[in-house]
Design a protein around this motif. Structure first.
Motif, PDB file in Angstrom:
ATOM      1  N   THR A 195       5.158   0.959 -15.397  1.00 34.09           N
ATOM      2  CA  THR A 195       5.214   1.946 -14.488  1.00 34.09           C
ATOM      3  C   THR A 195       5.343   1.359 -13.093  1.00 34.09           C
ATOM      4  O   THR A 195       5.165   2.441 -12.172  1.00 34.09           O
ATOM      5  CB  THR A 195       3.862   2.663 -14.571  1.00 34.09           C
ATOM      6  N   ASN A 196       5.622   0.319 -12.707  1.00 38.02           N
ATOM      7  CA  ASN A 196       5.848  -0.251 -11.514  1.00 38.02           C
ATOM      8  C   ASN A 196       4.833  -0.068 -10.701  1.00 38.02           C
ATOM      9  O   ASN A 196       4.862   0.435  -9.312  1.00 38.02           O
ATOM     10  CB  ASN A 196       7.136   0.463 -11.105  1.00 38.02           C
ATOM     11  N   HIS A 197       3.410  -0.174 -11.155  1.00 35.32           N
ATOM     12  CA  HIS A 197       2.152  -0.066 -10.345  1.00 35.32           C
ATOM     13  C   HIS A 197       1.973   1.490  -9.875  1.00 35.32           C
ATOM     14  O   HIS A 197       1.076   1.891  -9.255  1.00 35.32           O
ATOM     15  CB  HIS A 197       2.310  -0.931  -9.229  1.00 35.32           C
ATOM     16  N   VAL A 198       2.605   2.535 -10.661  1.00 29.95           N
ATOM     17  CA  VAL A 198       2.174   3.881 -10.601  1.00 29.95           C
ATOM     18  C   VAL A 198       0.828   4.075 -11.291  1.00 29.95           C
ATOM     19  O   VAL A 198      -0.001   4.554 -10.559  1.00 29.95           O
ATOM     20  CB  VAL A 198       3.183   4.792 -11.415  1.00 29.95           C
ATOM     21  N   PHE A 199       0.654   3.434 -12.283  1.00 29.11           N
ATOM     22  CA  PHE A 199      -0.630   3.051 -12.984  1.00 29.11           C
ATOM     23  C   PHE A 199      -1.005   1.658 -12.811  1.00 29.11           C
ATOM     24  O   PHE A 199      -0.337   0.680 -13.027  1.00 29.11           O
ATOM     25  CB  PHE A 199      -0.655   3.596 -14.499  1.00 29.11           C
TER      26      PHE A 199
END
Length: 294
Positions: free
Chosen positions: A225-229
């Motif tokens: 999530t590319n640091h979304v989570f």
């Protein structure tokens, strides 16, 4: 002060579209901001959880020589008994003051019937959470579940024994770490000690709340999530009160993708932001992390 939210899963599993979407938003926000959730109405019966805790206690009460016959051998199978101080979740600190027993789906059939039922119930719950994640990330509802359909999950029974001697400098019950896979389900008894590190670097307690399951996101979900989570660091500390003389028991279910799934930044998680991580196979990442902690 950041707190870990309590979310009622029944509003997603037994409700209308509006309430379902509200749960999707709540879980998105929690996974984005702190990466930990208390989940109510998980669908796993209290009775079954109690049976597994009872099995957990009886397993670890066995003599060490009996448990060592089932010893964890290598990161490739990642199953078996892990003795006190053998694992160091924080590689820079002494070995953890805990013992564990890892079992995969195949191994559950050689155990108590409650373990088989519990593994299957955890798998079902994890799939529901993965469906919610997919919706939250603007993906088809089955996008993540189809990448977890080979049951590469690990069930881990954990025992933190009473402290018999003073700990070594920096030694705790479980060192600071993040989890390796997609999501983790955690069931803990009333003897607390779990702490979660916020984005501001503060440690907050994640005490046991009756009739809830703790859910946290792991490294592969953070990479996907590319640091979304976020995959949040956490630890289990030694109590500074009478609980130091008590055993602590917990049960973790580590949900992991199929071995050959490529973990690459999702299109919906870029939105003008370049991928933070290069693609990696799920199996390759797990082996790297296990090799670093044993």
């Amino acid at each position: 002060m950041v707190t870990i939210p309590i979310i009622d899963l029944s509003a997603f599993t037994r409700s209308n579209a509006t309430n379902r979407q509200a749960v999707v938003k709540q879980i998105y926000q929690a996974c984005h901001e702190i990466g930990f959730i208390y989940l109510q109405n998980s669908g796993i019966s209290k009775d079954l959880i109690e049976q597994v805790f009872s099995y957990n206690q009886s397993f670890f009460k066995q003599p060490l020589e009996v448990k060592q016959k089932l010893a964890w051998s290598d990161e490739f199978c990642n199953t078996g008994y892990v003795a006190l101080e053998r694992e160091r979740l924080d590689p820079n600190k002494p070995g953890d003051l805990k013992e564990a027993f890892n079992v995969n789906k195949e191994g559950t059939v050689r155990m108590d019937a409650s373990i088989v039922a519990f593994y299957d119930s955890c798998t079902k719950l994890a799939n529901t959470i993965l469906q919610i994640f997919a919706l939250a990330l603007e993906l088809p509802e089955d996008f993540l579940t189809t990448k977890h359909n080979q049951y590469n999950h690990t069930l881990r029974l954990l025992h933190y024994p009473p402290l018999q001697t003073p700990p070594k400098p920096g030694q705790v019950r479980a060192g600071e770490h993040s989890d390796y896979g997609s999501i983790t389900l955690l069931f803990q008894d009333e003897v607390s000690g779990l702490e979660v590190r916020t984005r501001a670097g503060e440690w907050i307690e994640a005490a046991a709340i009756p009739d809830t399951v703790i859910v946290n996101t792991g490294d592969l979900m953070q990479r996907w999530t590319n640091h979304v989570f976020c995959s949040t660091h956490h630890r289990v500390m030694i109590p500074n009160d009478d609980r130091v003389n008590q055993s602590r028991y917990s049960i973790a279910f580590f949900c992991h993708p199929n071995d050959d799934v490529e973990i690459a930044c999702l299109q919906s998680c870029q939105k003008g932001k370049s991928p933070i991580y290069p693609p990696i196979l799920a199996r390759e990442y797990l082996l790297q992390r296990l090799q670093a902690t044993y």
